[in-house]
Design a protein around this motif. Sequence first.
Motif, PDB file in Angstrom:
ATOM      1  N   ILE A 143      81.593  -9.502 -13.220  1.00 25.12           N
ATOM      2  CA  ILE A 143      82.669  -8.508 -13.198  1.00 25.12           C
ATOM      3  C   ILE A 143      83.840  -9.003 -14.029  1.00 25.12           C
ATOM      4  N   SER A 144      84.173 -10.272 -13.864  1.00 26.71           N
ATOM      5  CA  SER A 144      85.271 -10.872 -14.622  1.00 26.71           C
ATOM      6  C   SER A 144      85.016 -10.779 -16.124  1.00 26.71           C
ATOM      7  N   GLU A 145      83.821 -11.122 -16.551  1.00 27.28           N
ATOM      8  CA  GLU A 145      83.495 -11.112 -17.978  1.00 27.28           C
ATOM      9  C   GLU A 145      83.483  -9.699 -18.547  1.00 27.28           C
ATOM     10  N   ILE A 146      82.964  -8.740 -17.784  1.00 27.11           N
ATOM     11  CA  ILE A 146      82.914  -7.358 -18.255  1.00 27.11           C
ATOM     12  C   ILE A 146      84.327  -6.791 -18.403  1.00 27.11           C
ATOM     13  N   ILE A 147      85.196  -7.080 -17.434  1.00 25.13           N
ATOM     14  CA  ILE A 147      86.579  -6.601 -17.516  1.00 25.13           C
ATOM     15  C   ILE A 147      87.288  -7.202 -18.720  1.00 25.13           C
ATOM     16  N   ALA A 148      87.037  -8.470 -18.982  1.00 20.44           N
ATOM     17  CA  ALA A 148      87.663  -9.124 -20.141  1.00 20.44           C
ATOM     18  C   ALA A 148      87.221  -8.465 -21.445  1.00 20.44           C
ATOM     19  N   ARG A 149      85.928  -8.121 -21.535  1.00 15.58           N
ATOM     20  CA  ARG A 149      85.429  -7.463 -22.748  1.00 15.58           C
ATOM     21  C   ARG A 149      85.956  -6.038 -22.871  1.00 15.58           C
ATOM     22  N   LEU A 150      86.207  -5.408 -21.742  1.00 12.93           N
ATOM     23  CA  LEU A 150      86.689  -4.027 -21.762  1.00 12.93           C
ATOM     24  C   LEU A 150      88.108  -3.933 -22.317  1.00 12.93           C
ATOM     25  N   GLY A 151      88.910  -4.960 -22.073  1.00 15.17           N
ATOM     26  CA  GLY A 151      90.280  -4.964 -22.582  1.00 15.17           C
ATOM     27  C   GLY A 151      91.266  -4.433 -21.564  1.00 15.17           C
ATOM     28  N   GLU A 152      92.531  -4.762 -21.749  1.00 23.17           N
ATOM     29  CA  GLU A 152      93.562  -4.439 -20.761  1.00 23.17           C
ATOM     30  C   GLU A 152      93.758  -2.938 -20.586  1.00 23.17           C
ATOM     31  N   GLU A 153      93.812  -2.199 -21.692  1.00 18.57           N
ATOM     32  CA  GLU A 153      94.098  -0.757 -21.598  1.00 18.57           C
ATOM     33  C   GLU A 153      92.990  -0.015 -20.855  1.00 18.57           C
ATOM     34  N   LYS A 154      91.738  -0.277 -21.211  1.00 18.51           N
ATOM     35  CA  LYS A 154      90.631   0.414 -20.559  1.00 18.51           C
ATOM     36  C   LYS A 154      90.398  -0.091 -19.143  1.00 18.51           C
ATOM     37  N   SER A 155      90.578  -1.384 -18.927  1.00 17.96           N
ATOM     38  CA  SER A 155      90.349  -1.931 -17.589  1.00 17.96           C
ATOM     39  C   SER A 155      91.345  -1.368 -16.579  1.00 17.96           C
ATOM     40  N   ALA A 156      92.509  -0.919 -17.067  1.00 18.94           N
ATOM     41  CA  ALA A 156      93.488  -0.288 -16.174  1.00 18.94           C
ATOM     42  C   ALA A 156      92.966   1.034 -15.617  1.00 18.94           C
ATOM     43  N   ARG A 157      91.899   1.546 -16.206  1.00 18.02           N
ATOM     44  CA  ARG A 157      91.313   2.815 -15.766  1.00 18.02           C
ATOM     45  C   ARG A 157      90.062   2.621 -14.902  1.00 18.02           C
ATOM     46  N   ILE A 158      89.805   1.404 -14.466  1.00 20.36           N
ATOM     47  CA  ILE A 158      88.695   1.158 -13.546  1.00 20.36           C
ATOM     48  C   ILE A 158      89.095   1.653 -12.158  1.00 20.36           C
ATOM     49  N   LEU A 159      88.320   2.575 -11.621  1.00 20.89           N
ATOM     50  CA  LEU A 159      88.639   3.193 -10.335  1.00 20.89           C
ATOM     51  C   LEU A 159      88.259   2.315  -9.157  1.00 20.89           C
ATOM     52  N   GLY A 160      87.176   1.581  -9.296  1.00 22.25           N
ATOM     53  CA  GLY A 160      86.709   0.777  -8.180  1.00 22.25           C
ATOM     54  C   GLY A 160      85.270   0.359  -8.372  1.00 22.25           C
ATOM     55  N   ILE A 161      84.673  -0.064  -7.280  1.00 12.91           N
ATOM     56  CA  ILE A 161      83.311  -0.601  -7.290  1.00 12.91           C
ATOM     57  C   ILE A 161      82.496   0.087  -6.208  1.00 12.91           C
ATOM     58  N   GLY A 162      81.302   0.523  -6.574  1.00  7.98           N
ATOM     59  CA  GLY A 162      80.360   1.053  -5.594  1.00  7.98           C
ATOM     60  C   GLY A 162      79.270   0.024  -5.350  1.00  7.98           C
ATOM     61  N   LEU A 163      78.904  -0.157  -4.098  1.00  4.47           N
ATOM     62  CA  LEU A 163      77.892  -1.143  -3.719  1.00  4.47           C
ATOM     63  C   LEU A 163      76.740  -0.438  -3.010  1.00  4.47           C
ATOM     64  N   ALA A 164      75.545  -0.540  -3.577  1.00  5.96           N
ATOM     65  CA  ALA A 164      74.325  -0.017  -2.964  1.00  5.96           C
ATOM     66  C   ALA A 164      73.521  -1.197  -2.438  1.00  5.96           C
ATOM     67  N   GLN A 165      73.312  -1.220  -1.141  1.00  3.71           N
ATOM     68  CA  GLN A 165      72.695  -2.392  -0.511  1.00  3.71           C
ATOM     69  C   GLN A 165      71.843  -1.950   0.669  1.00  3.71           C
ATOM     70  N   PRO A 166      70.650  -2.521   0.846  1.00  2.00           N
ATOM     71  CA  PRO A 166      69.864  -2.202   2.043  1.00  2.00           C
ATOM     72  C   PRO A 166      70.611  -2.670   3.291  1.00  2.00           C
ATOM     73  N   PHE A 167      70.566  -1.872   4.330  1.00  2.00           N
ATOM     74  CA  PHE A 167      71.119  -2.321   5.590  1.00  2.00           C
ATOM     75  C   PHE A 167      70.133  -3.303   6.236  1.00  2.00           C
ATOM     76  N   GLU A 168      70.652  -4.248   6.987  1.00  2.00           N
ATOM     77  CA  GLU A 168      69.825  -5.253   7.674  1.00  2.00           C
ATOM     78  C   GLU A 168      68.987  -6.063   6.687  1.00  2.00           C
ATOM     79  N   LEU A 169      69.643  -6.583   5.678  1.00  2.00           N
ATOM     80  CA  LEU A 169      68.943  -7.411   4.694  1.00  2.00           C
ATOM     81  C   LEU A 169      68.295  -8.638   5.331  1.00  2.00           C
ATOM     82  N   GLU A 170      68.831  -9.059   6.471  1.00  2.00           N
ATOM     83  CA  GLU A 170      68.304 -10.266   7.109  1.00  2.00           C
ATOM     84  C   GLU A 170      66.947 -10.037   7.780  1.00  2.00           C
TER      85      GLU A 170
END
Length: 407
Positions: A143-170
């Motif tokens: 995430i850090s590397e992708i944001i750095a490549r995106l640049g300051e102006e565009k990264s300011a327009r990142i809305l958030g992060i969606g996480l898709a994960q199985p429940f009860e992974l254990e």
Amino acid sequence: MKTSQTSGSFTGTKISRRGSNQRGMRNYNERLMLEKIREHGQLSKADLAKITGLSPQTSTIIANRLIEDGLLCKQNSVKGKVGQPRTPISLDANGAYSFGIKVGRRSVEIFLVDFCYRIIEQKSLRYKFAEPQPIFEWLCKNISEIIARLGEEKSARILGIGLAQPFELENWPELIGAPAGTMDSWKDFDLRNEIFLATQLPTYLLNDASAACLAELSLQLEGTSASFLYVYLGTFIGGGIVFEGKLFEGSTGNAGALASLPLNLFGSPQGQSGQLLEKASFNSLELWAAQHGVGSDILSETSPTVEVEKQVTQWISEAANGIAMAIIAGQAILDMNYVVLDSSLPRHLKERVASSTEATLAQYDQRGISRPVLTLGTLGNNARALGAALLPFRANFSADEAAFAIS
């Protein structure tokens, strides 16, 4: 919940907040206008007024504001037969961005998606078993590397992060060949919260199969009012449910948990009831490959050996039988228009599974129910991460009130 000590490992470009522009929760009329433009591709201000039911003046004011915010952009004017040339308005791909993360039992993926839902960057990592701390550290780094490549102006327009994960992974470690205790750390590891603390970006969680279902609904079936059962065939089988064009999550977010369907009646002559994931998931095929010294890419082989083809054919038959049973059970309860079957499998194998499932469905007694149409999904291995990436967009821009609940 356990709190990680590695949140400081995120070193991305600092994301500045921008007052009440696209980062704010848009009002309903703005959301509606954005939704209609997404649905139609491009519309003039006059068309927007007609479709949304807003007055021409209100429609123009809102469209101009969204253009100023960078969410919409004007296209070249088009001359009509009469009157003034019309200027179509479309979504600005650079208007907003979102991260989509899929965490599975065998791999993790991260997508950066623009406002037109196009994948800008994607990274993936495969592993034998899913362990939370290494996965979290890998995500922070990328995430850090992708944001750095995106640049300051565009990264300011990142809305958030969606996480898709199985429940009860254990759970079910024995089915993926994990040593005892390997998966236990998931019980106390809140990955969604860890990602939020590390990045300070709003982070939304959805079951991985429901996320894949959301992607199919949003990217392929937008605007329909159909009801369907969604089946996703991965390391474990999973599912999702759509009622009248809207994703249904259930009271705990786990609606469509096809993996847990029992195979037999309790106390039946067949013995103790197992679960559908034991037959209709390709982890069993992966384990067979490992035990027989066959490469882990067994499912992608276009010219397999006789032994491999025999095993794949047997697995397809068992998986199709289980999927058909799940479809009949689902139809008896939900009364759906159709069933969507998708998978991370190569398309030729996905088609074989669908064909075998159709043949098996025909053998079931279907008196009292209508047989739904079985159709193939279109997003394949990208479905879960894409569905995750849609969550921040929905939270900020969807006119559907149900979107606000997906968090």
